[in-house]
Design an enzyme around this catalytic site. Structure first.
Site, mmCIF file in Angstrom:
data_model
loop_
_atom_site.group_PDB
_atom_site.id
_atom_site.type_symbol
_atom_site.label_atom_id
_atom_site.label_comp_id
_atom_site.label_asym_id
_atom_site.label_seq_id
_atom_site.Cartn_x
_atom_site.Cartn_y
_atom_site.Cartn_z
ATOM 1 N N ASN A 173 0.746 -1.274 -0.148
ATOM 2 C CA ASN A 173 -0.003 0.036 -0.090
ATOM 3 C C ASN A 173 0.815 1.262 0.018
ATOM 4 O OD1 ASN A 173 -1.762 2.343 0.927
ATOM 5 N ND2 ASN A 173 -3.000 0.767 1.775
ATOM 6 N N ALA A 174 0.893 1.869 -1.117
ATOM 7 C CA ALA A 174 1.750 3.178 -1.465
ATOM 8 C C ALA A 174 1.444 4.088 -0.236
ATOM 9 C CB ALA A 174 1.646 3.638 -2.760
ATOM 10 N N ASP A 218 -1.493 -3.745 10.502
ATOM 11 C CA ASP A 218 -2.456 -4.166 10.061
ATOM 12 C C ASP A 218 -3.472 -3.236 10.912
ATOM 13 O OD1 ASP A 218 -4.541 -5.867 8.441
ATOM 14 O OD2 ASP A 218 -5.428 -6.368 10.494
ATOM 15 N N SER A 219 -4.571 -2.682 10.313
ATOM 16 C CA SER A 219 -5.226 -1.113 10.728
ATOM 17 C C SER A 219 -6.613 -1.279 10.190
ATOM 18 C CB SER A 219 -4.638 -0.199 10.834
ATOM 19 O OG SER A 219 -4.137 0.244 9.209
ATOM 20 N N TYR A 238 -10.637 5.609 5.697
ATOM 21 C CA TYR A 238 -11.618 6.236 6.177
ATOM 22 C C TYR A 238 -11.586 7.411 7.079
ATOM 23 C CZ TYR A 238 -13.529 1.304 5.839
ATOM 24 O OH TYR A 238 -14.059 0.145 5.341
#
Length: 192
Positions: free
Chosen positions: A10-11, A68-69, A149
């Site tokens: 994930n950039a 991880d989030s 989000y």
């Protein structure tokens, strides 16, 4: 000097982690990861962070840092939780946000928290820590910074969405900043 691999494709996360970790790690180097993505089949943020860090460590032989989030919403029983990135089934931030708003339509309790589990795997040890950023889900998106989000999340004690904060403002107080701040303290003890 130790070289750490950031175990993500994930950039947005790579950029954010380099900002968060850059000065805190001093002379240590952070490199990107281009190896295979493991199946994230853990049932907690911590388990998934460790899965990613283990895979990157095995693939590169370097100490691997992963996270991880996601967002956990009280009225939804903690959902989307570990499924945050795939909540709408498309991996699209816009779709995920639309689904979250639809599922919260009419909900009186909009409390939520961003959660981040940060992990290190170096072949000798495994460390994992958690950072939490409490707040509420807004009724409409606001702001253009960040990703995921961020446009829907207003952190406690801050009058704007996290997407209205500058990257530096967000990186000083976010769930990732909290988790990686705790992890860096342990890394300094281990690697100097």
């Amino acid at each position: 000097m130790t070289v750490f691999v950031l175990a993500t494709h994930n950039a947005h996360k790579v950029e954010e982690l380099r900002r968060i970790l850059g000065e805190r790690l001093g002379t240590h180097e952070l490199v990107g990861y281009d190896g295979p993505e493991p199946v994230e089949d853990g049932d907690t943020f911590e388990a998934n962070a460790l899965i990613k860090a283990r895979a990157a460590n095995r693939h590169t032989g370097l100490p691997a840092i992963a996270d991880d989030s996601g967002i956990a919403v009280a009225a939804l029983g903690g959902a989307p939780g570990i499924h945050s990135a795939r909540y709408a089934g498309t991996r699209s931030d816009a779709d995920n946000n639309a689904m979250l708003l639809a599922n919260l339509a009419g909900a009186a309790d909009r409390s939520a928290e961003f959660v981040c589990a940060a992990a290190l795997v170096d072949g000798e040890r495994e460390l994992v820590v958690r950072g939490v950023w409490p707040g509420v889900v807004l009724e409409a998106p606001a702001g253009t910074h960040g990703f995921g989000y961020d446009p829907l999340f207003r952190p406690d004690g801050i009058p704007t969405s996290s997407a209205e904060l500058t990257p530096d403002e967000k990186n000083a107080v976010s769930h990732r900043a909290r988790a990686f701040g705790a992890l860096v303290a342990q890394l300094r003890a281990l690697y100097g």
